[in-house]
Scaffold this active site. Structure first.
Site, PDB file in Angstrom:
ATOM      1  CG  HIS A 282     -65.388  21.148   7.074  1.00 23.80           C
ATOM      2  ND1 HIS A 282     -66.198  20.033   7.045  1.00 23.80           N
ATOM      3  CD2 HIS A 282     -65.585  21.783   5.889  1.00 23.80           C
ATOM      4  CE1 HIS A 282     -66.853  19.998   5.899  1.00 23.80           C
ATOM      5  NE2 HIS A 282     -66.498  21.046   5.178  1.00 23.80           N
ATOM      6  CB  CYS A 283     -60.188  19.777   4.470  1.00 23.62           C
ATOM      7  SG  CYS A 283     -59.164  20.179   3.042  1.00 23.62           S
ATOM      8  CB  VAL A 284     -63.227  24.034   1.720  1.00 19.11           C
ATOM      9  CG1 VAL A 284     -63.937  24.661   2.910  1.00 19.11           C
ATOM     10  CG2 VAL A 284     -61.873  24.710   1.494  1.00 19.11           C
ATOM     11  CG  ASN A 287     -67.832  18.889   0.357  1.00 20.37           C
ATOM     12  OD1 ASN A 287     -68.086  19.801   1.134  1.00 20.37           O
ATOM     13  ND2 ASN A 287     -68.777  18.204  -0.265  1.00 20.37           N
ATOM     14  CB  SER A 288     -64.797  15.224   4.020  1.00 20.93           C
ATOM     15  OG  SER A 288     -64.918  14.330   5.106  1.00 20.93           O
TER      16      SER A 288
END
Length: 429
Positions: A282-284, A287-288
């Site tokens: 999950h890549c901040v 945001n996805s």
């Protein structure tokens, strides 16, 4: 005689909202101008602060919820809510960079504290399993603000040609396009019951939001809507039996939260609240999740960002530190704090270097994982279970489960998202 049809009770129509009105979290009509009125939690917090008393944690949470609910902008048919997490980067980043350009020591303190504050906020939200737009807002605003400083402070000095400026501008637009593609559906797994229109499944309700579903009408549910342990165990056994009795014998497992049988290498994201096909992480920053459908766009966005950032840094250093090499100008550029323009440009260069170094590390890890055909989620699981093989001082973790060789691994990565019918041999038990 024909039965008389009962007239449906007409519900009173709600009055349309003007551009400054909205429905608050209590279901009442409110106005943007009343954002500072009738806030008991804030009054209580100020009273306790003035009397030197500590604030209760629940009071702080209520104050935050009230502020986030009242932070709105006028819009057609009612004021729109603004996510409070996008505001700090817009305010703090210019302030910190301008303060850092006053003196060399201030620059060292500010540029050292910024990554630490970002990491602290990341671990805070990651521990609470919360989605936040802070990092996406920070990344997009950093791109825009660095480009603004470049146009205002660097270009007027006359050492940047039109071709160089056009290349940098094209790189910025390509980054935005790649980020837009990377934010698309990473490969969310939907419940088959949502697409099944048979009468037997008509009572099963599909998830309203990602990761949130109602279990009304689901077999063996109690009054509260939660599955009992016996049914859950039977479902797990049934799902494993499906995986063993299927012709391909694909390793599948049951997700109790999404109520579906997920394929191999799919994981449940605890932040998004839904299962993702071939989930990497999950890549901040976007945001996805990064999964099967957007992994290629994510790698493309990283590569374009690195090339554009290095090119912009080199142009800026060649302008403010003339007749010096790129590496020398980063550490020794005398007279750079003589005027405010060059000091601000040099501070933005170092800020860009820090961000670029962090993204380069992520890009390197991604390239290594692709070369060994392993996802970041599988790497973390292998490290916890001590089933992976560490190489190159722990930088490389080879699980040995899906590795088919360098060229075949990259060939498989290039075909992600094509939804091929045949199952890879590595996914077969």
């Amino acid at each position: 005689m024909k039965p008389v049809k009962k007239k449906k009770t007409e519900e009173p129509e709600l009055e349309p909202l003007c551009c400054c009105e909205y429905i608050d979290r209590n279901g009442e009509k409110n106005h943007v101008a009343a954002c500072l009125c009738d806030c008991q939690d804030l009054d209580e917090g100020c009273d306790r602060w003035l009397t030197c008393q500590s604030l209760r944690p629940e009071t702080c949470e209520r104050i935050t919820d009230t502020i986030s609910d009242r932070l709105r902008i006028p819009w057609l048919r009612g004021a729109k809510k603004v996510n409070i997490s996008i505001v700090p980067p817009l305010v703090l980043l210019p302030v910190f960079l301008h303060v850092a350009s006053w003196h060399f020591l201030l620059g060292v303190v500010v540029l050292t504290s910024l990554p630490m504050l970002a990491l602290w906020y990341y671990y805070l939200t990651h521990r609470r399993k919360e989605q936040t737009l802070f990092f996406l807002s920070l990344g997009l605003f950093s791109l825009g603000y660095m480009y603004y400083v470049f146009l205002r402070e660097v270009v007027p000095q006359g050492r940047v040609g039109p071709t160089q400026l056009a290349l940098l501008t094209c790189g910025l637009f390509l980054i935005l396009i790649a980020l837009y593609r990377a934010k698309k559906n990473p490969g969310y797994l939907s419940n088959p019951a949502c697409n099944d229109k048979s009468p037997s499944n008509s009572q099963i309700e599909c998830p309203v939001k990602k990761g949130q579903e109602k279990t009304k009408g689901f077999p063996s549910t109690d009054a509260s809507g939660s599955l009992n342990n016996r049914t859950l165990k039977d479902d797990v056994r049934g799902s494993s039996r499906v995986g063993l009795d299927s012709p391909a014998k694909v390793k599948e497992d049951w997700c109790a939260k999404c109520q579906l049988v997920r394929p191999a290498r799919a994981w449940h994201c605890r932040i998004c609240g839904i299962c993702v096909r071939r989930m990497d992480h999950h890549c901040v920053w976007i945001n996805s999740c990064v999964g099967e459908s957007n992994h290629q766009a994510f790698i493309l966005a990283l590569s374009i960002f690195l090339l554009t950032s290095v090119y912009g840094i080199s142009l800026t250093l060649n302008t403010i530190c003339r007749d010096r090499s790129l590496f020398t100008a980063l550490f020794y550029c005398p007279g750079v704090y003589a005027n405010y323009s060059s000091a601000l440009s040099f501070t933005c260069v170092w800020y860009s270097v820090i961000i670029t170094a962090g993204m380069a590390y992520i890009f390197l890890i991604q390239l290594i994982n692709i070369s060994y055909n392993v996802t970041e989620r599988e790497v973390q699981q292998a490290l916890r279970q001590k089933t992976g093989r560490r190489l190159l001082c722990g930088l490389i973790v080879d699980t040995g489960q899906y590795n088919r060789g360098f060229l075949r691994n990259w060939l498989q990565f290039s075909t992600l998202g094509t939804h091929t019918v045949h199952t890879p041999a590595e996914d077969i038990v």
